[in-house]
Motif scaffolding. Structure first.
Motif, PDB file in Angstrom:
ATOM      1  N   ALA A  79       0.843  -1.199   0.000  1.00 32.63           N
ATOM      2  CA  ALA A  79       0.000   0.000   0.000  1.00 32.63           C
ATOM      3  C   ALA A  79       0.876   1.247   0.000  1.00 32.63           C
ATOM      4  CB  ALA A  79      -0.935  -0.009   1.209  1.00 32.63           C
ATOM      5  N   ALA A  80       1.927   1.225   0.807  1.00 33.86           N
ATOM      6  CA  ALA A  80       2.822   2.390   0.903  1.00 33.86           C
ATOM      7  C   ALA A  80       3.418   2.754  -0.447  1.00 33.86           C
ATOM      8  CB  ALA A  80       3.937   2.101   1.901  1.00 33.86           C
ATOM      9  N   MET A  81       3.556   1.746  -1.318  1.00 33.82           N
ATOM     10  CA  MET A  81       4.111   1.973  -2.653  1.00 33.82           C
ATOM     11  C   MET A  81       2.998   2.196  -3.681  1.00 33.82           C
ATOM     12  SD  MET A  81       7.560   1.382  -2.361  1.00 33.82           S
ATOM     13  CE  MET A  81       8.160   0.815  -3.969  1.00 33.82           C
ATOM     14  N   ALA A  82       1.756   2.209  -3.212  1.00 38.08           N
ATOM     15  CA  ALA A  82       0.587   2.345  -4.095  1.00 38.08           C
ATOM     16  C   ALA A  82       0.441   1.181  -5.059  1.00 38.08           C
ATOM     17  CB  ALA A  82       0.604   3.681  -4.852  1.00 38.08           C
ATOM     18  N   ALA A  83       0.865   0.005  -4.618  1.00 42.36           N
ATOM     19  CA  ALA A  83       0.781  -1.193  -5.464  1.00 42.36           C
ATOM     20  C   ALA A  83      -0.453  -2.019  -5.118  1.00 42.36           C
ATOM     21  CB  ALA A  83       2.033  -2.047  -5.294  1.00 42.36           C
ATOM     22  N   SER A  84      -0.914  -2.776  -6.091  1.00 44.03           N
ATOM     23  CA  SER A  84      -2.047  -3.691  -5.950  1.00 44.03           C
ATOM     24  C   SER A  84      -1.533  -5.086  -5.609  1.00 44.03           C
ATOM     25  CB  SER A  84      -2.759  -3.798  -7.303  1.00 44.03           C
ATOM     26  OG  SER A  84      -4.017  -3.284  -7.238  1.00 44.03           O
ATOM     27  N   PRO A  85      -1.903  -5.637  -4.461  1.00 44.49           N
ATOM     28  CA  PRO A  85      -1.388  -6.965  -4.081  1.00 44.49           C
ATOM     29  C   PRO A  85      -1.839  -8.055  -5.057  1.00 44.49           C
ATOM     30  CG  PRO A  85      -2.314  -5.836  -2.181  1.00 44.49           C
ATOM     31  CD  PRO A  85      -2.711  -5.035  -3.384  1.00 44.49           C
ATOM     32  N   LEU A  86      -0.908  -8.944  -5.345  1.00 44.80           N
ATOM     33  CA  LEU A  86      -1.171 -10.014  -6.307  1.00 44.80           C
ATOM     34  C   LEU A  86      -0.918 -11.375  -5.667  1.00 44.80           C
ATOM     35  CD1 LEU A  86      -1.648 -10.410  -9.439  1.00 44.80           C
ATOM     36  CD2 LEU A  86       0.839 -10.596  -9.601  1.00 44.80           C
TER      37      LEU A  86
ATOM     38  N   ASP B  30      13.030   1.796   0.527  1.00 46.60           N
ATOM     39  CA  ASP B  30      11.598   2.104   0.492  1.00 46.60           C
ATOM     40  C   ASP B  30      10.828   1.002   1.208  1.00 46.60           C
ATOM     41  OD1 ASP B  30      10.405   4.505  -0.710  1.00 46.60           O
ATOM     42  OD2 ASP B  30      11.793   4.077  -2.348  1.00 46.60           O
ATOM     43  N   ASP B  31       9.510   1.167   1.287  1.00 42.93           N
ATOM     44  CA  ASP B  31       8.706   0.139   1.941  1.00 42.93           C
ATOM     45  C   ASP B  31       8.729  -1.156   1.141  1.00 42.93           C
ATOM     46  OD1 ASP B  31       7.425   1.535   4.300  1.00 42.93           O
ATOM     47  OD2 ASP B  31       6.977   2.929   2.698  1.00 42.93           O
ATOM     48  N   GLY B  32       8.770  -1.021  -0.143  1.00 42.13           N
ATOM     49  CA  GLY B  32       8.893  -2.177  -1.028  1.00 42.13           C
ATOM     50  C   GLY B  32       9.908  -1.830  -2.089  1.00 42.13           C
ATOM     51  N   VAL B  33      10.114  -2.723  -3.022  1.00 38.57           N
ATOM     52  CA  VAL B  33      11.076  -2.436  -4.073  1.00 38.57           C
ATOM     53  C   VAL B  33      10.439  -2.744  -5.425  1.00 38.57           C
ATOM     54  CG1 VAL B  33      12.107  -4.741  -3.972  1.00 38.57           C
ATOM     55  CG2 VAL B  33      13.444  -2.838  -4.871  1.00 38.57           C
ATOM     56  N   VAL B  34      10.733  -1.889  -6.378  1.00 37.30           N
ATOM     57  CA  VAL B  34      10.259  -2.131  -7.732  1.00 37.30           C
ATOM     58  C   VAL B  34      11.263  -3.053  -8.415  1.00 37.30           C
ATOM     59  CG1 VAL B  34       9.667  -1.094  -9.945  1.00 37.30           C
ATOM     60  CG2 VAL B  34       9.135   0.116  -7.818  1.00 37.30           C
ATOM     61  N   LEU B  35      10.769  -4.158  -8.954  1.00 36.08           N
ATOM     62  CA  LEU B  35      11.641  -5.129  -9.615  1.00 36.08           C
ATOM     63  C   LEU B  35      11.736  -4.833 -11.096  1.00 36.08           C
ATOM     64  CD1 LEU B  35      10.591  -8.594  -8.183  1.00 36.08           C
ATOM     65  CD2 LEU B  35      12.677  -7.301  -7.696  1.00 36.08           C
ATOM     66  N   PHE B  36      12.954  -4.769 -11.593  1.00 32.73           N
ATOM     67  CA  PHE B  36      13.162  -4.617 -13.025  1.00 32.73           C
ATOM     68  C   PHE B  36      13.747  -5.917 -13.582  1.00 32.73           C
ATOM     69  CE2 PHE B  36      13.373  -0.346 -11.244  1.00 32.73           C
ATOM     70  CZ  PHE B  36      12.405   0.270 -12.014  1.00 32.73           C
ATOM     71  N   GLY B  37      13.655  -6.096 -14.864  1.00 31.44           N
ATOM     72  CA  GLY B  37      14.276  -7.251 -15.501  1.00 31.44           C
ATOM     73  C   GLY B  37      13.386  -8.465 -15.597  1.00 31.44           C
TER      74      GLY B  37
END
Lengths: 309, 309
Positions: A79-86, B30-37
């Protein structure tokens, strides 16, 4: 849900979990799991541990609440990253003395998964001396919120009313019974998943969830963004009977603290989500992290929860 | 590598870890991480816990080996799926008594990450009574191997020579010193990542890594595929001085056991990877899981490591 597992006590436990989760679990039974549904934007991932006697005490919470809360805390990072859980992966360390509570713990995990729309796709079971629930969550976001996006002049907002979990922990620590509302906020936090997406779409520049306490978490945004934050304690939304200083130090809220480049329509937000959104400060060009004001006077910031001390 | 972290003891520990990992770590903060690749095929994910006194004993391994081994074990789950490691998340529970060993543990984690090509992208730190290293790994695969793909008539192969970890644990449990080679196989297993991709490209139909013991892990393939497996114990490749029964029960090998629809060129495999590939049995239409033969006679299967007993 793959139940083609060979006989054996570990697998019996897996089968017990899968029986609780039913269609909420998916694809379990291989060494790893292939994730589908990642095409809709950036992939965001986070991992979060809940350890007995560190993050919770057995006599403070029901087993179901322990499972729910551990999972909700991890989902709150998405949520903190504004992402939708999958998807959710679990590493469970289950001591013998907790075996009888596994179904209830699983139900709590399943409830949080259900609420968020995520599926439980894999995991690992271990023995150990203390119950530990490590939850890894994967989600997607069209537009992520990070801690580093705050700009000078941005307004600072927080969702919800703070102070419940802090007040509940203070009461429980001192052998008192917390109020029903405070206990509920502690035992059953709600990850602000849709709220975060609304905020990201309406001008939020940086965001985090309130896990260590509002001041501590805003400090993360200030440091990551390279700016200062002026927090007006008088404006911090509090739960009844909690002081704004205590509310600003209360951790494990799982509310959102964000910065925004424009004024947000707090009425529309509250009408949409049933949760208040409150402007509490601003980003400035200071270099002292978060500075706090009360009655127009700068005051020492309340200390948040500090790990490892 | 994001080191824009606010002051505090937890963050000092994060900074210590990041200092050991240098460029091997990426995006933390960050609270989460954005994955690339993730664009290069299917996304595969797995999580694996290593808990003190359950998966390892402090007096049996160096701290660096404990970190390495926990990470290698998780990466081996990606290898089992024929996936290429991309990213690692860590949930570390670090008791006070282990604080002085954090750098060495981090170096071991970093070594396994380096070897696999994966970056350390996030994590969570907790206190606790026992050291626990929960490793979540994410990878990509053009073509995954699962446990359910074995077909009647397939040949069964295993990589490496088995028995080292089992012999090392037996020696250590009885207060003896394991041989150097056995100890090395126990303390420093190598996830067969590139090997798995070769196997997937050359006719492998199902696969798993040998973590619970060859017989137990083949049983997973048999059950998931709905067929029987006939294992010829005489052909199981063993380390010097280990019996084939003990080798077939030895867990935490992190070798690969696969089925293939055609004969594989074991010489080419060994020349390419410096690791033997040995045909050890076949898939049949039996319904008793794995049946084992020795000197042409059916024998009781050796028991693998069983969790939760």
């Amino acid at each position: 849900m793959n139940t083609d597992l060979r006989p054996g006590t570990e697998f019996d436990l897996v089968r017990r979990l899968l029986a609780r989760w039913r269609d909420r679990a998916d694809g379990i039974g291989d060494d790893g799991v292939v994730l589908f549904g990642l095409d809709g934007g950036k992939t965001v991932i986070s991992t979060d541990a809940s350890v007995e006697n560190v993050h919770f005490r057995r006599d403070w919470l029901e087993p179901r609440e322990i499972g729910y809360r551990a999972t909700a805390a991890a989902l709150s990072d998405l949520a903190a990253m504004a992402a939708s859980p999958l998807a959710i992966l679990l590493a469970l360390t289950i001591p013998e003395s907790w075996k009888a509570d596994v179904d209830a713990i699983a139900d709590g995990i399943g409830e949080a998964a259900e609420q968020s729309g995520a599926r439980i796709v894999g995991g690992d079971l271990s023995e150990g001396r203390d119950l530990a629930i490590v939850v890894t969550v994967i989600g997607t976001a069209e537009r992520t919120l990070t801690r580093s996006g705050a700009r000078v002049g941005d307004r600072v907002y927080v969702t919800g009313r703070l102070g419940g979990p802090g007040a509940a922990v203070a009461a429980l620590t001192n052998g008192r019974r917390p109020s029903r509302d405070e206990r509920q906020r502690f035992a059953h936090p709600i990850p602000r998943i849709r709220e975060a997406q609304w905020l990201a779409a309406h001008g939020a520049t940086a965001g985090t969830d309130v896990s260590d306490g509002l001041v501590a978490d805003l400090e993360n945004i200030a440091v990551a963004s390279g700016h200062g934050i002026v927090l007006d304690l008088d404006r911090v939304p509090v739960m009844a009977s909690v002081s704004s200083r205590d509310a600003a130090a209360s951790g494990e809220e799982y509310e959102l603290a964000i910065t925004a480049s424009n004024a947000l329509d707090t009425k529309v937000f509250e009408a949409e989500f049933g949760v208040p959104l409150t402007e509490i400060g601003k980003v400035d060009d200071g270099n002292r992290g978060v500075v706090t004001f009360e009655n127009g006077v700068e005051v020492k910031p309340p200390a948040g929860y500090v790990h490892f001390t």
